[in-house]
Design an enzyme around this catalytic site. Structure first.
Site, PDB file in Angstrom:
ATOM      1  N   ASP A  14      -3.723  -2.146   3.321  1.00 28.84           N
ATOM      2  CA  ASP A  14      -2.739  -3.157   2.944  1.00 28.84           C
ATOM      3  C   ASP A  14      -3.203  -3.846   1.666  1.00 28.84           C
ATOM      4  OD1 ASP A  14      -0.291  -4.674   3.522  1.00 28.84           O
ATOM      5  OD2 ASP A  14      -1.631  -6.372   3.774  1.00 28.84           O
ATOM      6  N   SER A  15      -2.272  -4.472   0.966  1.00 29.61           N
ATOM      7  CA  SER A  15      -2.637  -5.222  -0.230  1.00 29.61           C
ATOM      8  C   SER A  15      -3.455  -6.465   0.123  1.00 29.61           C
ATOM      9  CB  SER A  15      -1.387  -5.623  -1.000  1.00 29.61           C
ATOM     10  OG  SER A  15      -0.507  -6.327  -0.159  1.00 29.61           O
TER      11      SER A  15
ATOM     12  N   TYR B 190       1.041  -7.316  -4.221  1.00 30.09           N
ATOM     13  CA  TYR B 190       1.553  -6.169  -4.967  1.00 30.09           C
ATOM     14  C   TYR B 190       3.033  -6.339  -5.356  1.00 30.09           C
ATOM     15  CZ  TYR B 190      -2.450  -3.076  -3.819  1.00 30.09           C
ATOM     16  OH  TYR B 190      -3.681  -2.488  -3.712  1.00 30.09           O
ATOM     17  N   GLY B 191       3.760  -7.141  -4.590  1.00 26.86           N
ATOM     18  CA  GLY B 191       5.231  -7.157  -4.648  1.00 26.86           C
ATOM     19  C   GLY B 191       5.830  -7.518  -5.990  1.00 26.86           C
TER      20      GLY B 191
ATOM     21  N   CYS C 140       1.552  -1.765   3.888  1.00 22.40           N
ATOM     22  CA  CYS C 140       2.262  -2.601   2.906  1.00 22.40           C
ATOM     23  C   CYS C 140       3.544  -1.889   2.459  1.00 22.40           C
ATOM     24  CB  CYS C 140       1.340  -2.838   1.720  1.00 22.40           C
ATOM     25  SG  CYS C 140       2.122  -3.560   0.274  1.00 22.40           S
ATOM     26  N   ASN C 141       4.663  -2.587   2.581  1.00 25.21           N
ATOM     27  CA  ASN C 141       5.942  -1.979   2.192  1.00 25.21           C
ATOM     28  C   ASN C 141       5.988  -1.614   0.711  1.00 25.21           C
ATOM     29  OD1 ASN C 141       8.418  -2.125   4.254  1.00 25.21           O
ATOM     30  ND2 ASN C 141       6.938  -3.708   4.789  1.00 25.21           N
ATOM     31  N   THR C 142       5.465  -2.502  -0.137  1.00 27.16           N
ATOM     32  CA  THR C 142       5.514  -2.250  -1.582  1.00 27.16           C
ATOM     33  C   THR C 142       4.700  -1.008  -1.937  1.00 27.16           C
ATOM     34  OG1 THR C 142       5.749  -4.624  -1.980  1.00 27.16           O
ATOM     35  CG2 THR C 142       5.089  -3.276  -3.842  1.00 27.16           C
TER      36      THR C 142
ATOM     37  N   GLU D 113       2.630 -17.598   3.144  1.00 31.02           N
ATOM     38  CA  GLU D 113       1.211 -17.829   2.854  1.00 31.02           C
ATOM     39  C   GLU D 113       0.852 -19.312   2.899  1.00 31.02           C
ATOM     40  OE1 GLU D 113       0.354 -15.456  -0.614  1.00 31.02           O
ATOM     41  OE2 GLU D 113       0.152 -13.686   0.655  1.00 31.02           O
TER      42      GLU D 113
ATOM     43  N   CYS E  24       8.869  -6.396   4.560  1.00 29.48           N
ATOM     44  CA  CYS E  24       7.605  -6.943   4.051  1.00 29.48           C
ATOM     45  C   CYS E  24       6.839  -7.477   5.247  1.00 29.48           C
ATOM     46  CB  CYS E  24       7.880  -8.059   3.034  1.00 29.48           C
ATOM     47  SG  CYS E  24       6.400  -8.947   2.503  1.00 29.48           S
ATOM     48  N   THR E  25       5.548  -7.213   5.303  1.00 31.59           N
ATOM     49  CA  THR E  25       4.753  -7.627   6.486  1.00 31.59           C
ATOM     50  C   THR E  25       4.778  -9.134   6.705  1.00 31.59           C
ATOM     51  OG1 THR E  25       2.783  -7.640   5.070  1.00 31.59           O
ATOM     52  CG2 THR E  25       3.098  -5.713   6.484  1.00 31.59           C
ATOM     53  N   HIS E  26       5.082  -9.902   5.656  1.00 34.22           N
ATOM     54  CA  HIS E  26       5.091 -11.361   5.805  1.00 34.22           C
ATOM     55  C   HIS E  26       6.342 -11.880   6.515  1.00 34.22           C
ATOM     56  CE1 HIS E  26       1.932 -11.130   2.821  1.00 34.22           C
ATOM     57  NE2 HIS E  26       1.767 -12.421   2.828  1.00 34.22           N
TER      58      HIS E  26
END
Lengths: 248, 248
Positions: free
Chosen positions: A7-8, A39-40, A70-72, A150, A181-183
């Protein structure tokens, strides 16, 4: 079987958690590119280069399977990594699409994809959904959702005004919203409520466990050894991991 | 004289602009760590390490003076860089403090410092202002201001709700607000208006030109050669530079 999870940053720990608890692998090696997150908002060539460097690390760890949490990174680098690796590499976009097929098989479903700028710009979600026959697909980049999460801001005035900013151009209520997105799952409640709790929310990362079970049905391990690596600030990654995974 | 300008990304171009237009240096070499931006949410040890790597680059460029245009990098790494470099290294915190002294010499002035989490956590602004004798210093980390600016959102509902979120604990109107991040001057109008246009806004980066003129009074150059370097996505940095500096 040794699994690598990339992951980023630390967002992929939510993906790791479900896999860890399912007891499938003898070893799980997590690597977070904490030095270069997020990364996004970065460009395609940079993202691919970062992922190739991560792949070199995972090669040295002799893994049998790699998950791009990570999706990006999945959106831009998956096919490159698959060409360069001698082991299977899977991403969260594939699993997100699989979950959408299972939960909303009606091809007339109105779908909304929300993700980072880079993920939306890649058109990966949109193209794959369209290729499956879905006819009503909207995609919106919601970059401010990342720093909100975040900052541990999950509801209230700022979240409301951000959702209003991004969603006001929509002239329909989506049947399904893909959280690309994981967030974003941490904003589930606010997003759901914004759409009057009438939309099904699909968390692309959560779905990866189903994806693994489908394609690797014989995996089983009584004990899983976890290891964590990061390009910087390993301590912060480990602290977050302890919290997420209830580790001592 | 060859000047180096270092920033975590492209925000330092606003600092570069005023120096470039003042015609002081024969060469200006700008380096943006585009791969690892933003620094403001990262840990101290990582930030110092990133800055040491940037210093190695500038050593190879045979510069005579280095400006750290990023507040977060200045806050955490300036003294380390000064020890490791054979040329002078100056940061934007020193210049921000100098500007505050000039514009608000009354030590009873109520000062508010806003910056990234890492800059505020370093206590650099607060300690230096206190050492000068200022008695009323408040400091607030406003991390969401960074992505807002990067999204080109400079006013409206989201900015208002973010300002309300950060500033509502304040029980006074500041006499001066130190904008301790290169991104924040783009929110000047909104911030000023929030405090009924009664606060003096101090842009720490803008003040660096005065700082250079004070400490290096004989500098002069008819022509300045500009060079740009980045750890990734150089094209995007160059595009922003062209826009900011009105270059062909």
């Amino acid at each position: 079987m040794r699994l690598g999870v990339f992951d980023s940053g630390s967002g992929g720990l939510s993906v790791l958690k479900s896999i860890y608890e399912a007891k499938l692998f003898s070893d799980i090696i997590y690597y977070g590119d904490m030095a270069r997150l997020p990364y996004g908002s970065k460009d395609k060539e940079s993202i691919i280069q970062f992922c190739i460097e991560a792949l070199e690390f995972f090669k040295s760890q002799k893994i049998d399977l790699l998950i791009i949490a990570c999706n990006t990174a999945s959106a831009h680098a998956l096919s490159t990594l698959q060409k360069l690796a001698s082991f299977p590499v899977i991403g969260v976009i594939e699993s997100g699409i699989l979950a959408t097929q299972k939960k909303l098989p009606d091809l007339n479903s109105k779908l909304l994809v929300i993700a980072t700028k880079a993920t939306i710009a890649s058109n990966e979600y949109q193209n794959r959904l369209q290729a499956l026959g879905y006819r009503h697909i909207s995609a919106i980049a919601t970059p401010l959702f990342v720093p909100l999460v975040e900052e541990n801001i999950f509801d209230g005035e700022i979240v409301q005004s951000c959702m209003h900013h991004y969603f006001k151009p929509l002239d329909f209520n989506p049947d399904g919203i893909i959280l690309g997105c994981t967030h974003f799952p941490l904003l589930s409640q606010a997003i759901s409520s914004y759409f009057n709790n009438q939309s099904l929310l699909i968390h692309s990362g959560e779905a990866i466990l189903d994806y693994i079970k489908l394609h690797f049905p014989t995996l089983k391990s009584n004990h899983t050894e976890l290891s964590f690596y990061a390009s910087s600030d390993l301590q912060s990654l480990k602290n977050t991991a302890r919290f997420w995974l209830n580790l001592p």
